[in-house]
Scaffold this motif. Structure first.
Motif, PDB file in Angstrom:
ATOM      1  N   PHE A  59      -2.979  29.631   0.642  1.00 14.83           N
ATOM      2  CA  PHE A  59      -1.785  29.609   1.487  1.00 14.83           C
ATOM      3  C   PHE A  59      -0.624  28.973   0.729  1.00 14.83           C
ATOM      4  CE2 PHE A  59       1.135  27.268   4.225  1.00 14.83           C
ATOM      5  CZ  PHE A  59       1.676  28.346   4.911  1.00 14.83           C
ATOM      6  N   ILE A  60       0.531  29.613   0.788  1.00 12.73           N
ATOM      7  CA  ILE A  60       1.738  29.009   0.196  1.00 12.73           C
ATOM      8  C   ILE A  60       2.840  29.052   1.238  1.00 12.73           C
ATOM      9  CG2 ILE A  60       3.493  29.183  -1.621  1.00 12.73           C
ATOM     10  CD1 ILE A  60       1.360  30.596  -3.351  1.00 12.73           C
ATOM     11  N   LYS A  61       3.370  27.875   1.571  1.00 12.94           N
ATOM     12  CA  LYS A  61       4.486  27.872   2.519  1.00 12.94           C
ATOM     13  C   LYS A  61       5.742  28.330   1.787  1.00 12.94           C
ATOM     14  CE  LYS A  61       7.009  25.222   5.875  1.00 12.94           C
ATOM     15  NZ  LYS A  61       7.284  24.002   6.561  1.00 12.94           N
ATOM     16  N   GLY A  62       6.395  29.335   2.290  1.00 13.78           N
ATOM     17  CA  GLY A  62       7.587  29.823   1.605  1.00 13.78           C
ATOM     18  C   GLY A  62       8.373  30.776   2.480  1.00 13.78           C
ATOM     19  N   ASP A  63       9.609  31.018   2.019  1.00 11.69           N
ATOM     20  CA  ASP A  63      10.563  31.789   2.820  1.00 11.69           C
ATOM     21  C   ASP A  63      10.872  33.106   2.094  1.00 11.69           C
ATOM     22  OD1 ASP A  63      12.764  32.746   4.207  1.00 11.69           O
ATOM     23  OD2 ASP A  63      13.684  30.763   4.432  1.00 11.69           O
ATOM     24  N   ILE A  64      10.639  34.209   2.757  1.00  7.31           N
ATOM     25  CA  ILE A  64      10.895  35.510   2.095  1.00  7.31           C
ATOM     26  C   ILE A  64      12.383  35.762   1.852  1.00  7.31           C
ATOM     27  CG2 ILE A  64       8.768  36.657   2.858  1.00  7.31           C
ATOM     28  CD1 ILE A  64      10.687  38.112   4.976  1.00  7.31           C
ATOM     29  N   ARG A  65      13.243  34.946   2.437  1.00  8.41           N
ATOM     30  CA  ARG A  65      14.676  35.121   2.177  1.00  8.41           C
ATOM     31  C   ARG A  65      15.092  34.458   0.871  1.00  8.41           C
ATOM     32  NH1 ARG A  65      16.250  32.403   7.785  1.00  8.41           N
ATOM     33  NH2 ARG A  65      14.643  31.060   6.899  1.00  8.41           N
ATOM     34  N   ASP A  66      14.174  33.686   0.269  1.00  8.26           N
ATOM     35  CA  ASP A  66      14.501  32.861  -0.894  1.00  8.26           C
ATOM     36  C   ASP A  66      14.120  33.611  -2.187  1.00  8.26           C
ATOM     37  OD1 ASP A  66      14.562  30.986  -2.918  1.00  8.26           O
ATOM     38  OD2 ASP A  66      13.698  29.371  -1.697  1.00  8.26           O
ATOM     39  N   ALA A  67      15.134  34.196  -2.838  1.00  9.27           N
ATOM     40  CA  ALA A  67      14.887  35.029  -4.023  1.00  9.27           C
ATOM     41  C   ALA A  67      14.228  34.229  -5.148  1.00  9.27           C
ATOM     42  CB  ALA A  67      16.201  35.638  -4.507  1.00  9.27           C
ATOM     43  N   THR A  96      19.175  36.801  22.252  1.00 12.56           N
ATOM     44  CA  THR A  96      19.971  35.561  22.281  1.00 12.56           C
ATOM     45  C   THR A  96      20.356  35.079  20.880  1.00 12.56           C
ATOM     46  OG1 THR A  96      17.883  34.400  22.518  1.00 12.56           O
ATOM     47  CG2 THR A  96      19.179  34.665  24.505  1.00 12.56           C
ATOM     48  N   ASP A  97      19.556  35.452  19.861  1.00 11.40           N
ATOM     49  CA  ASP A  97      19.841  34.967  18.496  1.00 11.40           C
ATOM     50  C   ASP A  97      19.622  36.092  17.471  1.00 11.40           C
ATOM     51  OD1 ASP A  97      20.119  33.558  16.102  1.00 11.40           O
ATOM     52  OD2 ASP A  97      18.077  32.757  16.189  1.00 11.40           O
ATOM     53  N   PRO A  98      20.504  37.109  17.500  1.00 15.88           N
ATOM     54  CA  PRO A  98      20.273  38.256  16.596  1.00 15.88           C
ATOM     55  C   PRO A  98      20.334  37.906  15.116  1.00 15.88           C
ATOM     56  CG  PRO A  98      22.290  38.567  17.904  1.00 15.88           C
ATOM     57  CD  PRO A  98      21.671  37.290  18.363  1.00 15.88           C
ATOM     58  N   GLN A  99      21.136  36.875  14.764  1.00 16.81           N
ATOM     59  CA  GLN A  99      21.368  36.631  13.339  1.00 16.81           C
ATOM     60  C   GLN A  99      20.086  36.322  12.568  1.00 16.81           C
ATOM     61  OE1 GLN A  99      24.843  34.488  12.348  1.00 16.81           O
ATOM     62  NE2 GLN A  99      24.153  33.997  10.281  1.00 16.81           N
ATOM     63  N   SER A 100      19.217  35.527  13.169  1.00 20.53           N
ATOM     64  CA  SER A 100      17.988  35.179  12.440  1.00 20.53           C
ATOM     65  C   SER A 100      17.124  36.426  12.221  1.00 20.53           C
ATOM     66  CB  SER A 100      17.211  34.093  13.180  1.00 20.53           C
ATOM     67  OG  SER A 100      16.876  34.546  14.462  1.00 20.53           O
ATOM     68  N   PHE A 101      17.256  37.410  13.090  1.00 23.22           N
ATOM     69  CA  PHE A 101      16.492  38.652  12.925  1.00 23.22           C
ATOM     70  C   PHE A 101      17.035  39.464  11.750  1.00 23.22           C
ATOM     71  CE2 PHE A 101      13.573  38.986  16.535  1.00 23.22           C
ATOM     72  CZ  PHE A 101      13.873  37.775  17.133  1.00 23.22           C
ATOM     73  N   LEU A 102      18.378  39.481  11.648  1.00 20.72           N
ATOM     74  CA  LEU A 102      18.975  40.203  10.519  1.00 20.72           C
ATOM     75  C   LEU A 102      18.599  39.519   9.211  1.00 20.72           C
ATOM     76  CD1 LEU A 102      20.521  41.477  12.899  1.00 20.72           C
ATOM     77  CD2 LEU A 102      22.560  41.446  11.482  1.00 20.72           C
ATOM     78  N   GLU A 103      18.643  38.172   9.233  1.00 15.48           N
ATOM     79  CA  GLU A 103      18.388  37.438   7.988  1.00 15.48           C
ATOM     80  C   GLU A 103      16.944  37.613   7.522  1.00 15.48           C
ATOM     81  OE1 GLU A 103      19.799  33.507   8.890  1.00 15.48           O
ATOM     82  OE2 GLU A 103      21.894  34.114   8.675  1.00 15.48           O
ATOM     83  N   THR A 104      16.009  37.427   8.439  1.00 16.70           N
ATOM     84  CA  THR A 104      14.598  37.505   8.023  1.00 16.70           C
ATOM     85  C   THR A 104      14.154  38.961   7.841  1.00 16.70           C
ATOM     86  OG1 THR A 104      14.023  35.421   9.044  1.00 16.70           O
ATOM     87  CG2 THR A 104      12.220  36.966   8.718  1.00 16.70           C
ATOM     88  N   ILE A 106      15.852  41.907   7.687  1.00 16.73           N
ATOM     89  CA  ILE A 106      16.566  42.794   6.748  1.00 16.73           C
ATOM     90  C   ILE A 106      16.668  42.136   5.374  1.00 16.73           C
ATOM     91  CG2 ILE A 106      18.638  44.166   6.306  1.00 16.73           C
ATOM     92  CD1 ILE A 106      19.215  44.114   9.320  1.00 16.73           C
ATOM     93  N   LEU A 107      17.332  40.950   5.335  1.00 27.47           N
ATOM     94  CA  LEU A 107      17.530  40.333   4.015  1.00 27.47           C
ATOM     95  C   LEU A 107      16.215  39.860   3.407  1.00 27.47           C
ATOM     96  CD1 LEU A 107      20.896  38.463   4.634  1.00 27.47           C
ATOM     97  CD2 LEU A 107      20.499  40.516   3.254  1.00 27.47           C
ATOM     98  N   GLY A 108      15.315  39.368   4.235  1.00 26.21           N
ATOM     99  CA  GLY A 108      14.000  38.930   3.725  1.00 26.21           C
ATOM    100  C   GLY A 108      13.241  40.100   3.112  1.00 26.21           C
ATOM    101  N   THR A 109      13.257  41.233   3.790  1.00 31.80           N
ATOM    102  CA  THR A 109      12.565  42.421   3.253  1.00 31.80           C
ATOM    103  C   THR A 109      13.232  42.867   1.957  1.00 31.80           C
ATOM    104  OG1 THR A 109      11.927  43.071   5.487  1.00 31.80           O
ATOM    105  CG2 THR A 109      11.860  44.800   3.795  1.00 31.80           C
ATOM    106  N   PHE A 110      14.557  42.807   1.957  1.00 30.91           N
ATOM    107  CA  PHE A 110      15.312  43.177   0.747  1.00 30.91           C
ATOM    108  C   PHE A 110      14.921  42.289  -0.445  1.00 30.91           C
ATOM    109  CE2 PHE A 110      19.209  41.739  -1.547  1.00 30.91           C
ATOM    110  CZ  PHE A 110      19.421  42.856  -2.319  1.00 30.91           C
ATOM    111  N   GLN A 111      14.825  40.984  -0.213  1.00 28.63           N
ATOM    112  CA  GLN A 111      14.457  40.068  -1.309  1.00 28.63           C
ATOM    113  C   GLN A 111      13.044  40.358  -1.812  1.00 28.63           C
ATOM    114  OE1 GLN A 111      16.659  38.526  -2.716  1.00 28.63           O
ATOM    115  NE2 GLN A 111      18.178  37.701  -1.288  1.00 28.63           N
ATOM    116  N   LEU A 112      12.177  40.677  -0.896  1.00 26.63           N
ATOM    117  CA  LEU A 112      10.787  40.950  -1.272  1.00 26.63           C
ATOM    118  C   LEU A 112      10.696  42.267  -2.059  1.00 26.63           C
ATOM    119  CD1 LEU A 112       8.082  39.555  -0.759  1.00 26.63           C
ATOM    120  CD2 LEU A 112       7.884  40.842   1.374  1.00 26.63           C
ATOM    121  N   LEU A 113      11.459  43.251  -1.623  1.00 21.82           N
ATOM    122  CA  LEU A 113      11.487  44.527  -2.360  1.00 21.82           C
ATOM    123  C   LEU A 113      11.997  44.299  -3.787  1.00 21.82           C
ATOM    124  CD1 LEU A 113      12.966  46.824   0.443  1.00 21.82           C
ATOM    125  CD2 LEU A 113      10.761  47.212  -0.693  1.00 21.82           C
TER     126      LEU A 113
END
Ligand code: NAD
Ligand code: TYD
Length: 352
Positions: A59-67, A96-104, A106-113
């Motif tokens: 297990f590694i704790k990490g954020d997919i938004r972090d290139a 109620t909080d669309p921004q976090s959905f766009l960030e994780t 969309i941008l998270g998937t983009f960083q992973l790609l």
């Protein structure tokens, strides 16, 4: 230990990820499974206690938004394949909080790609980026018809729009950069370890706690429920035998109107707990409808059946009984995952 493959699963501490990680670690003991998860409110390492000491699990704790984090991860480990589940996944929160959905999503998937594209630039044979997506990208059905792989995208919530955008990015990386990808779009999953913000565990928790059961609108919105283990078996099959660049729709042919499902849960739990018939149904409360509430989802999974021979193994009756039994017998799990700021979320969402 020498591993034959290194598989990165993102979001492995969430609901579906928990089941997928356990399946992979136990089935493919010669492969190293790396679970990267940020452990948001929806991720819970307790779910993975029984495999956490397996030699082929990390297990590694990490954020997919972090290139930078992702680039280092691909340097540290010779990752052959990615099964990408990490996401913000709840429609009500996306309203109620669309921004976090766009960030994780969309941008998270983009960083992973991008991380895969960079790491695999010299060699794509034997590599795969598997994107786990939802049928909600197809919009909303009327009383008739089914979603298939050919259905035009028509996402209608910030959640489904963000997942649709991520699907498009995955296909764009296939066509533009020849990244080996595969996508599946699955209907609503149910089973153990689902966070009690989603319909089934939320209702079960409230039935156990004798709280109101908030049914949105007229209760006739319909979902096609699939046992989470059947989703995992479909992912395994598509991972190994799916065609690169293809999409597969996964569903249970198990449609329930929400009200009927809640009534079924009430009856099952009353029976299980020895309560008088009808006790829990009295708690059903019709509340203000969800904004933009999609009316019906239903999948025609013929392609998956014809091409890869997949069919759900668990009948709807069996799956629902197993699910009710699990939550009733693991009420402490429900308590532990709701010990954070769940009460705050619940109050805000249901004005309770
Ligand atoms: P979930 O909300 O239970 O779990 C999501 C996991 O992702 C959590 O463990 C969370 O900590 C992690 N995560 C969130 N943001 C992250 C980030 N920035 N970096 C790393 N990890 C992060 O979701 P789920 O229901 O298990 O769904 C998993 C995937 O399957 C999602 O992509 C979802 O869109 C898709 N899907 C879900 C369903 C369903 O019915 N639940 C159906 C079809 C498709
Ligand atoms: P949910 O589990 O949030 O999944 P999704 O919206 O992604 O399909 O909701 C399933 C259905 O149940 C959906 O039609 C909304 C409805 N619903 C309620 O009626 N009450 C609730 O408290 C929740 C969470 C959902």
């Amino acid at each position: 230990m020498n591993f034959s493959k290194v598989i990165l699963i993102t979001g492995g501490a969430g609901f579906i990820g928990t089941h997928l990680v356990k399946h992979w670690v136990r089935t493919y003991t010669n492969q190293l499974v790396i679970n990267v998860d940020l452990l948001t409110y929806a991720g819970n390492l307790e779910n993975l206690r029984d495999i956490e000491n397996s030699e082929n699990y990390k297990f590694i704790k990490g954020d997919i938004r972090d290139a930078d984090f992702l680039a280092q991860l691909f340097i540290d480990y010779p990752i052959d394949s990615v099964i990408h589940l990490a996401a913000e996944s709840h429609v009500d929160r996306s309203i109620t909080d669309p921004q976090s959905f766009l960030e994780t999503n969309i941008l998270g998937t983009f960083q992973l790609l991008n991380a895969c594209k960079n790491a695999w630039k010299d060699q794509t044979s034997g590599k795969l980026f598997y994107h786990v997506s939802t049928d909600e990208v197809f919009g909303s059905l009327g009383e008739e018809g089914y979603f298939t792989e050919e259905t035009a995208y028509d996402p209608r919530s910030p959640y489904s729009a963000s997942k649709a955008a991520s699907d498009h990015l995955v296909r764009a990386y296939f066509h533009t950069y020849h990244l080996p990808v595969v996508i599946s779009n699955c209907s609503n999953n149910y089973g153990p370890y689902q966070f009690p913000e989603k319909l089934i565990p939320l209702m079960i928790r409230n039935i156990i706690g004798m709280k109101n059961l908030p049914v949105y609108g007229d209760g006739k919105n319909t979902r096609d429920w699939l046992w989470v283990g059947d989703h995992v078996s479909a992912i395994d099959l598509i991972f190994h035998r799916g065609e690169k660049g293809e999409t597969y729709a996964i569903g249970g042919h198990n449609e329930w109107q929400n009200l009927a499902l809640v009534q079924f849960l009430c009856q099952s739990i009353d029976k299980k707990l020895g309560k008088e018939e009808g006790t829990s149904e009295k708690l059903i409360t019709f509340v203000t409808d969800r904004k933009g509430h999609d009316r019906r989802y239903a999948i025609d999974a013929t392609k998956l059946k014809d091409k890869l021979g997949w069919e759900p193994q668990i009948s709807p009756e069996e799956g629902m009984v197993k699910t009710v039994d699990w939550y009733v017998e693991n009420a402490e799990w429900l308590d532990s995952v709701t010990s954070g700021n769940y009460q705050e979320y619940y109050k805000k969402q249901y004005q309770d």
